[in-house]
Design a protein around this motif. Sequence first.
Motif, PDB file in Angstrom:
ATOM      1  N   PRO A   1      42.502 -32.707  60.943  1.00 50.49           N
ATOM      2  CA  PRO A   1      40.921 -32.793  60.876  1.00 50.49           C
ATOM      3  C   PRO A   1      40.368 -31.325  61.589  1.00 50.49           C
ATOM      4  O   PRO A   1      41.264 -30.698  61.791  1.00 50.49           O
ATOM      5  N   GLU A   2      39.246 -31.019  61.130  1.00 48.18           N
ATOM      6  CA  GLU A   2      38.165 -30.083  60.452  1.00 48.18           C
ATOM      7  C   GLU A   2      38.422 -29.429  61.900  1.00 48.18           C
ATOM      8  O   GLU A   2      38.434 -27.982  62.717  1.00 48.18           O
ATOM      9  N   ASP A   3      38.439 -30.029  63.498  1.00 47.56           N
ATOM     10  CA  ASP A   3      38.525 -29.691  64.625  1.00 47.56           C
ATOM     11  C   ASP A   3      39.373 -29.939  64.950  1.00 47.56           C
ATOM     12  O   ASP A   3      40.143 -30.545  65.789  1.00 47.56           O
ATOM     13  N   LEU A   4      40.525 -29.113  65.174  1.00 49.68           N
ATOM     14  CA  LEU A   4      41.747 -29.946  66.360  1.00 49.68           C
ATOM     15  C   LEU A   4      42.294 -28.818  67.686  1.00 49.68           C
ATOM     16  O   LEU A   4      42.901 -28.868  68.195  1.00 49.68           O
TER      17      LEU A   4
ATOM     18  N   VAL B   1      45.061 -21.682  63.462  1.00 47.08           N
ATOM     19  CA  VAL B   1      44.772 -21.937  64.819  1.00 47.08           C
ATOM     20  C   VAL B   1      43.037 -21.643  64.448  1.00 47.08           C
ATOM     21  O   VAL B   1      41.668 -21.990  65.144  1.00 47.08           O
ATOM     22  N   GLU B   2      42.398 -20.727  63.643  1.00 50.07           N
ATOM     23  CA  GLU B   2      41.146 -21.281  63.088  1.00 50.07           C
ATOM     24  C   GLU B   2      40.552 -22.315  63.531  1.00 50.07           C
ATOM     25  O   GLU B   2      39.459 -22.387  63.553  1.00 50.07           O
ATOM     26  N   ARG B   3      41.355 -23.330  62.724  1.00 47.61           N
ATOM     27  CA  ARG B   3      40.330 -24.903  63.843  1.00 47.61           C
ATOM     28  C   ARG B   3      40.845 -25.388  64.503  1.00 47.61           C
ATOM     29  O   ARG B   3      40.672 -26.603  65.033  1.00 47.61           O
TER      30      ARG B   3
ATOM     31  N   GLY C   1      42.005 -21.353  68.362  1.00 47.38           N
ATOM     32  CA  GLY C   1      43.310 -21.945  69.756  1.00 47.38           C
ATOM     33  C   GLY C   1      44.278 -20.570  69.636  1.00 47.38           C
ATOM     34  O   GLY C   1      43.745 -19.415  69.331  1.00 47.38           O
ATOM     35  N   SER C   2      45.468 -21.122  69.461  1.00 51.65           N
ATOM     36  CA  SER C   2      46.814 -19.985  69.993  1.00 51.65           C
ATOM     37  C   SER C   2      47.884 -20.047  68.795  1.00 51.65           C
ATOM     38  O   SER C   2      47.664 -20.736  68.296  1.00 51.65           O
TER      39      SER C   2
END
Length: 238
Positions: free
Chosen positions: A57-60, A80-82, A115-116
Motif C-alpha cells: 500500500p502507498e500508506d504503510l 520508511v517514506e511510506r 516511518g522508522s
Amino acid sequence: MSQTDYIRRTGEIEHYFDRTALDAWKRLTGDQPVGGIRATVRKGRDAMRRTLVDWLPEDLTGWRILDAGCGSGALSLELVERGADVLGIDLSAQMIAFARQRAMEQHAADRSRRGSVRFESGDMLDPRHGHFDAMIAMDVLIHYSPADATRVIEQMAARTSQRLAFTLAPGSRLLRTMLAAGRAFPRGNRSPAIYPVDTSALVGNLVAKPGMADWSIGRTERVSIGFYTSQAMEVTRA
C-alpha cells in the motif's frame, strides 16, 4: 534443509558480501557510475525494487516490515517514506554499516520521513526479530536450492500476518546461458551460486503445504534487463 546446511550456506554468502566483493557491491548499490555488466544489474535491481515496493500500500503507517537481505538499505528507506517501521537484516556487517550511513545521510537531507528503520547484521530467520505484517526478500532466496528456499519461506510465513514478497531465479534457458557466461568473469564480479527454479511450481507446492493453509498465491512479475533476470513472487494471508 538441516540447520548445519543452512549455517554453511549463510556463511558462504556472508563471506562473499563482507569480503570478496564488498567494494563492488557498494558501488553497484550506491550512486557511483558503473559500466558494463554492473550497469545492467543496477537497472534490473532498481526495477525489481520498484516492483516489490509498489505491491505494498502507498500508506504503510502502522506496518512492521522485515527487509530480509537488505544490503545497502535502499528498499528499506523507500518503505520508511511510506510510513513503515522497518527492520533491515543482512548477513554482511559491512553492508549494514553502509546502510546505516545511507540512512543517516538521507535523514539529514530530509527530516520529513514518516516511518522508522533499524539495520542489524544477522540471520533473517532469527525468531528474536519478532513478528511482522510483511516480509520482503529481494534476490536472497536465489542463492538457496529450491527445497531450502521453500523451507525458508515457510519459516518466514510463520512470523508474518499479511504478505510475503520475494524473488526467485526463473529456470529459463536465457538465465542458464547467462549464468554459464558469468562464470568466465573474475570472481569479484560473481555472486554465490544462483539456483534457477520453476517459480510457479515452487510457489504452488509451497502454498499446498499444511502449514500454509491460509496462504494463497498473489502477483508475479519478471524483470529481465541485460545480465539481470529475476522473478518477483507474492503470497498473501487470508
